[in-house]
Design a protein around this motif. Structure first.
Motif, PDB file in Angstrom:
ATOM      1  N   ALA A 293      -4.461 -16.520  -5.690  1.00  0.00           N
ATOM      2  CA  ALA A 293      -3.939 -17.606  -6.243  1.00  0.00           C
ATOM      3  C   ALA A 293      -2.502 -17.254  -6.431  1.00  0.00           C
ATOM      4  CB  ALA A 293      -4.808 -17.492  -7.823  1.00  0.00           C
ATOM      5  N   GLN A 294      -1.929 -16.097  -6.002  1.00  0.00           N
ATOM      6  CA  GLN A 294      -0.584 -15.619  -6.056  1.00  0.00           C
ATOM      7  C   GLN A 294       0.175 -16.165  -5.065  1.00  0.00           C
ATOM      8  OE1 GLN A 294       0.774 -14.223  -8.772  1.00  0.00           O
ATOM      9  NE2 GLN A 294      -1.121 -14.691  -9.770  1.00  0.00           N
ATOM     10  N   ARG A 295      -0.442 -16.426  -3.953  1.00  0.00           N
ATOM     11  CA  ARG A 295       0.218 -16.920  -2.701  1.00  0.00           C
ATOM     12  C   ARG A 295       1.507 -18.080  -3.064  1.00  0.00           C
ATOM     13  NH1 ARG A 295      -1.185 -19.241   3.081  1.00  0.00           N
ATOM     14  NH2 ARG A 295       0.561 -20.462   3.095  1.00  0.00           N
ATOM     15  N   ASP A 296       1.149 -19.156  -3.608  1.00  0.00           N
ATOM     16  CA  ASP A 296       2.166 -19.999  -3.875  1.00  0.00           C
ATOM     17  C   ASP A 296       3.064 -19.756  -4.648  1.00  0.00           C
ATOM     18  OD1 ASP A 296       0.943 -21.599  -1.930  1.00  0.00           O
ATOM     19  OD2 ASP A 296      -0.153 -22.868  -3.182  1.00  0.00           O
ATOM     20  N   PRO A 297       2.965 -19.177  -5.858  1.00  0.00           N
ATOM     21  CA  PRO A 297       4.213 -18.643  -6.760  1.00  0.00           C
ATOM     22  C   PRO A 297       5.063 -17.702  -6.131  1.00  0.00           C
ATOM     23  CG  PRO A 297       1.928 -18.480  -8.194  1.00  0.00           C
ATOM     24  CD  PRO A 297       1.923 -19.011  -6.549  1.00  0.00           C
ATOM     25  N   GLN A 298       4.389 -16.758  -5.463  1.00  0.00           N
ATOM     26  CA  GLN A 298       5.028 -15.527  -4.964  1.00  0.00           C
ATOM     27  C   GLN A 298       6.081 -16.110  -3.788  1.00  0.00           C
ATOM     28  OE1 GLN A 298       1.807 -12.187  -5.476  1.00  0.00           O
ATOM     29  NE2 GLN A 298       3.122 -11.866  -3.968  1.00  0.00           N
TER      30      GLN A 298
ATOM     31  N   HIS B 271       4.153  -8.335  -3.379  1.00  0.00           N
ATOM     32  CA  HIS B 271       2.893  -7.730  -3.372  1.00  0.00           C
ATOM     33  C   HIS B 271       1.940  -8.431  -2.374  1.00  0.00           C
ATOM     34  CE1 HIS B 271       4.420  -5.235  -6.500  1.00  0.00           C
ATOM     35  NE2 HIS B 271       3.812  -5.709  -7.704  1.00  0.00           N
ATOM     36  N   SER B 272       0.857  -7.911  -2.138  1.00  0.00           N
ATOM     37  CA  SER B 272      -0.180  -8.568  -1.397  1.00  0.00           C
ATOM     38  C   SER B 272      -0.823  -9.626  -2.383  1.00  0.00           C
ATOM     39  CB  SER B 272      -0.955  -7.557  -0.915  1.00  0.00           C
ATOM     40  OG  SER B 272      -2.046  -8.159  -0.030  1.00  0.00           O
ATOM     41  N   PHE B 273      -1.128 -10.664  -1.551  1.00  0.00           N
ATOM     42  CA  PHE B 273      -2.106 -11.475  -2.373  1.00  0.00           C
ATOM     43  C   PHE B 273      -3.282 -11.796  -1.302  1.00  0.00           C
ATOM     44  CE2 PHE B 273       1.522 -14.138  -0.550  1.00  0.00           C
ATOM     45  CZ  PHE B 273       0.865 -14.524   0.340  1.00  0.00           C
ATOM     46  N   PHE B 274      -3.864 -10.755  -0.758  1.00  0.00           N
ATOM     47  CA  PHE B 274      -4.833 -10.820   0.135  1.00  0.00           C
ATOM     48  C   PHE B 274      -6.266 -10.865  -0.762  1.00  0.00           C
ATOM     49  CE2 PHE B 274      -8.112  -8.254   2.555  1.00  0.00           C
ATOM     50  CZ  PHE B 274      -8.198  -9.034   3.677  1.00  0.00           C
ATOM     51  N   ALA B 275      -7.361 -11.388  -0.467  1.00  0.00           N
ATOM     52  CA  ALA B 275      -8.630 -11.561  -1.001  1.00  0.00           C
ATOM     53  C   ALA B 275      -8.508 -11.796  -2.475  1.00  0.00           C
ATOM     54  CB  ALA B 275      -9.337  -9.999  -0.906  1.00  0.00           C
ATOM     55  N   GLU B 276      -8.674 -11.239  -3.467  1.00  0.00           N
ATOM     56  CA  GLU B 276      -8.979 -11.626  -5.011  1.00  0.00           C
ATOM     57  C   GLU B 276      -7.614 -12.030  -5.392  1.00  0.00           C
ATOM     58  OE1 GLU B 276      -7.934  -7.395  -4.849  1.00  0.00           O
ATOM     59  OE2 GLU B 276      -9.425  -8.464  -4.039  1.00  0.00           O
TER      60      GLU B 276
ATOM     61  N   HIS C  53       3.619  -7.209   3.253  1.00  0.00           N
ATOM     62  CA  HIS C  53       2.416  -7.496   3.923  1.00  0.00           C
ATOM     63  C   HIS C  53       2.359  -8.466   4.697  1.00  0.00           C
ATOM     64  CE1 HIS C  53       0.935  -4.455   0.618  1.00  0.00           C
ATOM     65  NE2 HIS C  53       1.678  -5.334   0.030  1.00  0.00           N
ATOM     66  N   GLN C  54       1.366  -8.690   5.678  1.00  0.00           N
ATOM     67  CA  GLN C  54       1.566  -9.726   6.690  1.00  0.00           C
ATOM     68  C   GLN C  54       1.188 -11.088   5.965  1.00  0.00           C
ATOM     69  OE1 GLN C  54      -2.075 -10.906   7.652  1.00  0.00           O
ATOM     70  NE2 GLN C  54      -0.960 -12.669   8.323  1.00  0.00           N
ATOM     71  N   VAL C  55       0.426 -11.162   5.023  1.00  0.00           N
ATOM     72  CA  VAL C  55       0.001 -12.342   4.192  1.00  0.00           C
ATOM     73  C   VAL C  55       1.578 -13.017   3.561  1.00  0.00           C
ATOM     74  CG1 VAL C  55      -2.389 -11.905   3.868  1.00  0.00           C
ATOM     75  CG2 VAL C  55      -0.347 -11.201   2.038  1.00  0.00           C
ATOM     76  N   ASN C  56       2.244 -12.098   3.469  1.00  0.00           N
ATOM     77  CA  ASN C  56       3.436 -12.605   2.754  1.00  0.00           C
ATOM     78  C   ASN C  56       4.420 -13.137   3.847  1.00  0.00           C
ATOM     79  OD1 ASN C  56       2.422 -10.396   1.065  1.00  0.00           O
ATOM     80  ND2 ASN C  56       3.739 -11.359  -0.429  1.00  0.00           N
ATOM     81  N   ILE C  57       4.494 -12.593   4.798  1.00  0.00           N
ATOM     82  CA  ILE C  57       5.426 -13.081   5.974  1.00  0.00           C
ATOM     83  C   ILE C  57       4.987 -14.286   6.431  1.00  0.00           C
ATOM     84  CG2 ILE C  57       6.000 -12.392   8.396  1.00  0.00           C
ATOM     85  CD1 ILE C  57       6.352  -9.471   7.229  1.00  0.00           C
ATOM     86  N   THR C  58       3.435 -14.301   6.792  1.00  0.00           N
ATOM     87  CA  THR C  58       2.909 -15.533   7.180  1.00  0.00           C
ATOM     88  C   THR C  58       3.293 -16.733   6.415  1.00  0.00           C
ATOM     89  OG1 THR C  58       1.226 -14.512   8.584  1.00  0.00           O
ATOM     90  CG2 THR C  58       0.779 -16.560   8.150  1.00  0.00           C
ATOM     91  N   ALA C  59       2.907 -16.569   4.996  1.00  0.00           N
ATOM     92  CA  ALA C  59       3.208 -17.639   3.989  1.00  0.00           C
ATOM     93  C   ALA C  59       4.442 -18.145   4.000  1.00  0.00           C
ATOM     94  CB  ALA C  59       2.671 -17.168   2.733  1.00  0.00           C
ATOM     95  N   LEU C  60       5.485 -17.323   4.188  1.00  0.00           N
ATOM     96  CA  LEU C  60       6.730 -17.771   4.178  1.00  0.00           C
ATOM     97  C   LEU C  60       7.324 -18.251   5.468  1.00  0.00           C
ATOM     98  CD1 LEU C  60       9.440 -17.939   2.421  1.00  0.00           C
ATOM     99  CD2 LEU C  60      10.004 -15.612   3.369  1.00  0.00           C
TER     100      LEU C  60
END
Length: 173
Positions: free
Chosen positions: A109-114, A101-106, A136-143
């Motif tokens: 806080a889900q970025r690190d656990p996901q 799932h996206s963790f964009f914007a609001e 989503h882009q945010v997940n690919i970039t975070a990983l």
């Protein structure tokens, strides 16, 4: 995550060998960034969705892989309609996985656990076959630390260290 850049042929070979993930950003959407205020999962009319070009791009992605004999063992998707539609049009199936799932914007806080959940999945990835993860882009970039455009993917080899990004693929251009 370790990183290497392989040719497209080498990336297709890595998918054939298995123990890998094709991590795909959803295809082209209608104009905009993020989702409209008050959007709801499960209600596509409240979200930013695929454009007609994105629907065609999704089909081309599936055709490009099928032409090479590449069929994912599993297809996991974010619950956002643009990801589900990309998965369905490209692969004909999907399974919702909240780690994508996206963790964009609001939902920041889900970025690190996901991301930790994705790393755990990569550490235990079975060798036969490959999986497609539509997200989503945010997940690919975070990983991976890599930015990809809509409809682009990274290929990641699983492993106990949380995986190694082998390179980027642009399948639906």
């Amino acid at each position: 995550m370790g990183r290497a850049q392989a040719s497209d042929d080498a990336l297709f070979d890595a998918l054939r060998q298995g123990g890998t993930v094709l991590m795909l950003r959803h295809a082209q959407t209608e104009a905009g960034v993020g989702d409209p205020p008050g959007f709801r999962l499960g209600q596509c009319s409240t979200q930013r969705n695929l454009s007609e070009a994105g629907r065609a791009q999704s089909r081309r992605i599936g055709q490009a892989l099928a032409a090479r004999g590449l069929v994912p063992r599993a297809v996991r998707s974010s619950g956002w309609c643009r990801c589900i539609d990309t998965a369905e049009l490209a692969f004909g199936r999907h399974e919702i996985w909240p780690a994508l799932h996206s963790f964009f914007a609001e939902r920041a806080a889900q970025r690190d656990p996901q991301t930790a959940e994705l790393r755990r999945a990569l550490a235990g990835l079975p060798a036969p076959g490959f999986e497609a993860w539509v997200t989503h882009q945010v997940n690919i970039t975070a990983l991976t630390g890599t930015w990809v455009g809509m409809g682009e993917a990274v290929v990641i080899r699983g492993g106990p260290d949380g995986g190694t990004m082998l390179g980027r693929l642009s399948l639906g251009a």
